[in-house]
Motif scaffolding. Sequence first.
Motif, mmCIF file in Angstrom:
data_model
loop_
_atom_site.group_PDB
_atom_site.id
_atom_site.type_symbol
_atom_site.label_atom_id
_atom_site.label_comp_id
_atom_site.label_asym_id
_atom_site.label_seq_id
_atom_site.Cartn_x
_atom_site.Cartn_y
_atom_site.Cartn_z
ATOM 1 N N LEU A 153 0.820 -1.210 0.000
ATOM 2 C CA LEU A 153 0.000 0.000 0.000
ATOM 3 C C LEU A 153 0.856 1.263 0.000
ATOM 4 C CD1 LEU A 153 -2.756 -1.104 2.545
ATOM 5 C CD2 LEU A 153 -3.044 -0.767 0.078
ATOM 6 N N ARG A 154 1.987 1.232 0.686
ATOM 7 C CA ARG A 154 2.845 2.420 0.752
ATOM 8 C C ARG A 154 3.377 2.822 -0.613
ATOM 9 N NH1 ARG A 154 4.837 -0.252 5.501
ATOM 10 N NH2 ARG A 154 4.016 0.775 7.371
ATOM 11 N N ILE A 155 3.614 1.835 -1.473
ATOM 12 C CA ILE A 155 4.135 2.179 -2.808
ATOM 13 C C ILE A 155 3.033 2.167 -3.868
ATOM 14 C CG2 ILE A 155 6.462 1.394 -2.272
ATOM 15 C CD1 ILE A 155 5.901 -1.174 -3.806
ATOM 16 N N GLY A 156 1.787 1.963 -3.431
ATOM 17 C CA GLY A 156 0.650 2.141 -4.326
ATOM 18 C C GLY A 156 0.307 0.986 -5.235
ATOM 19 N N VAL A 157 0.885 -0.212 -4.996
ATOM 20 C CA VAL A 157 0.606 -1.337 -5.894
ATOM 21 C C VAL A 157 -0.529 -2.194 -5.355
ATOM 22 C CG1 VAL A 157 2.924 -1.412 -6.868
ATOM 23 C CG2 VAL A 157 2.426 -2.721 -4.791
ATOM 24 N N HIS A 158 -1.119 -2.997 -6.246
ATOM 25 C CA HIS A 158 -2.217 -3.880 -5.872
ATOM 26 C C HIS A 158 -1.682 -5.108 -5.124
ATOM 27 C CE1 HIS A 158 -4.062 -1.288 -8.756
ATOM 28 N NE2 HIS A 158 -3.670 -1.954 -9.823
ATOM 29 N N THR A 159 -2.571 -5.749 -4.365
ATOM 30 C CA THR A 159 -2.192 -6.926 -3.590
ATOM 31 C C THR A 159 -3.169 -8.065 -3.839
ATOM 32 O OG1 THR A 159 -1.310 -5.511 -1.827
ATOM 33 C CG2 THR A 159 -1.701 -7.822 -1.283
ATOM 34 N N LEU A 160 -2.660 -9.189 -4.331
ATOM 35 C CA LEU A 160 -3.470 -10.401 -4.438
ATOM 36 C C LEU A 160 -3.395 -11.150 -3.113
ATOM 37 C CD1 LEU A 160 -5.074 -12.604 -5.986
ATOM 38 C CD2 LEU A 160 -2.856 -13.561 -6.684
ATOM 39 N N VAL A 161 -4.551 -11.487 -2.566
ATOM 40 C CA VAL A 161 -4.623 -12.239 -1.310
ATOM 41 C C VAL A 161 -5.245 -13.605 -1.611
ATOM 42 C CG1 VAL A 161 -5.429 -12.267 1.072
ATOM 43 C CG2 VAL A 161 -4.955 -10.071 -0.052
ATOM 44 N N LEU A 162 -4.456 -14.658 -1.432
ATOM 45 C CA LEU A 162 -4.933 -16.026 -1.637
ATOM 46 C C LEU A 162 -5.611 -16.513 -0.359
ATOM 47 C CD1 LEU A 162 -1.740 -17.431 -3.412
ATOM 48 C CD2 LEU A 162 -3.814 -16.525 -4.482
ATOM 49 N N LEU A 163 -6.791 -17.094 -0.497
ATOM 50 C CA LEU A 163 -7.576 -17.475 0.678
ATOM 51 C C LEU A 163 -7.383 -18.947 1.014
ATOM 52 C CD1 LEU A 163 -10.876 -15.498 0.034
ATOM 53 C CD2 LEU A 163 -8.665 -14.719 0.922
ATOM 54 N N VAL A 272 -8.484 -9.055 -4.007
ATOM 55 C CA VAL A 272 -7.446 -8.083 -4.362
ATOM 56 C C VAL A 272 -7.717 -6.792 -3.612
ATOM 57 C CG1 VAL A 272 -6.550 -6.608 -6.201
ATOM 58 C CG2 VAL A 272 -6.963 -9.031 -6.653
ATOM 59 N N ILE A 273 -6.674 -6.255 -2.974
ATOM 60 C CA ILE A 273 -6.724 -4.918 -2.396
ATOM 61 C C ILE A 273 -6.089 -3.981 -3.415
ATOM 62 C CG2 ILE A 273 -6.110 -3.452 -0.450
ATOM 63 C CD1 ILE A 273 -7.902 -5.855 0.266
ATOM 64 N N VAL A 274 -6.827 -2.971 -3.840
ATOM 65 C CA VAL A 274 -6.409 -2.093 -4.938
ATOM 66 C C VAL A 274 -5.482 -0.999 -4.414
ATOM 67 C CG1 VAL A 274 -7.204 -0.554 -6.765
ATOM 68 C CG2 VAL A 274 -8.551 -2.596 -6.169
ATOM 69 N N GLY A 275 -4.326 -0.850 -5.070
ATOM 70 C CA GLY A 275 -3.360 0.176 -4.693
ATOM 71 C C GLY A 275 -3.689 1.531 -5.290
ATOM 72 N N LYS A 276 -3.064 2.570 -4.749
ATOM 73 C CA LYS A 276 -3.378 3.949 -5.156
ATOM 74 C C LYS A 276 -2.857 4.296 -6.562
ATOM 75 C CE LYS A 276 -5.676 5.264 -1.542
ATOM 76 N NZ LYS A 276 -5.059 5.971 -0.432
#
Length: 313
Positions: A153-163, A272-276
């Motif tokens: 999040l600090r560098i603004g990129v997206h994050t894929l979260v595997l459940l 996915v958590i969307v980055g800025k």
Amino acid sequence: MFYVIGLGLSDEKDITVKGLEAVKRCERVYLESYTSILMVDKERLEAFYEKEVIIATREMVELEADEILRDSDKVDVAFLVVGDPLGATTHTDLLLRARSLQIPTQVIHNASILTALGSTGLQMYNFGQTLSLVFYTETWRPDSWFERLEENLRIGVHTLVLLDIKVREQSEENMARGRLIYEPPRYMNPHQAFSQILLTESLRHPKDPSSSSSDDGETQVEPKPSLLPPSETLAISLSRIGTPTQKLISGTLEELALLSEEEFGDPLHSVVIVGKKLHPLEFEYAGRFAVGGEEGAWWKVGKEVYGVERETF
């Protein structure tokens, strides 16, 4: 030859032509059954491959690797993996074991969630570290993943979260008593995933600290502002990606957490958590799946918080 073959994401027909040709040459065919699942059962695979398929449990792969590799320097043996074959370190370990025994190996790749997440409209090169989220219990809530999420999040990129998925898992009681009794399979739903993410965010960044000083009189450090405010963070749920029934839902964390398990449907799921650093084309494409359609918070937060203007076509 020892083949490690990716099966893709959906059914028996997702295997590549090269992979299928290799399977048909093999004397033994194993199916790894614990890091992911296909949407069809073993019998469908056997009918399509015209081969018996041996289920390879976690115990077999981690404790009986020599049996899987047996005679593969003389005959062809296949190890089938849902998605891409090198998506888990277990499979890399098998290849290293084979090479140490001077067994020839070949990897045959296929689609995985890491490539198919392009269905969201987000670009793969805009993603940071991939995370795994496990089922929380009353006494166990591992949260080291949250630090990796904040780094992204600090560098603004997206994050894929595997459940998390639980296959052939034992209860604590059965494990303690040495009873080989397994619990029914469980697959984490996005409803639970968003709930756990928001719980961890609230524990890491409490809105109302109980005190501004510690018990010994020393002033506490002012808590850092959250990088994941639920009403101002965009996210996407991915369900059954790569299958005919795939479903995506986009919105704020707050909106998505309010949806029921039934609205996400059957497994498998990721989020996915969307980055800025959200690109206008990504914003527009993923907005097709927004909670509330054109009136959803996706568009307001994207413009006012993420600073993205809509594309016009």
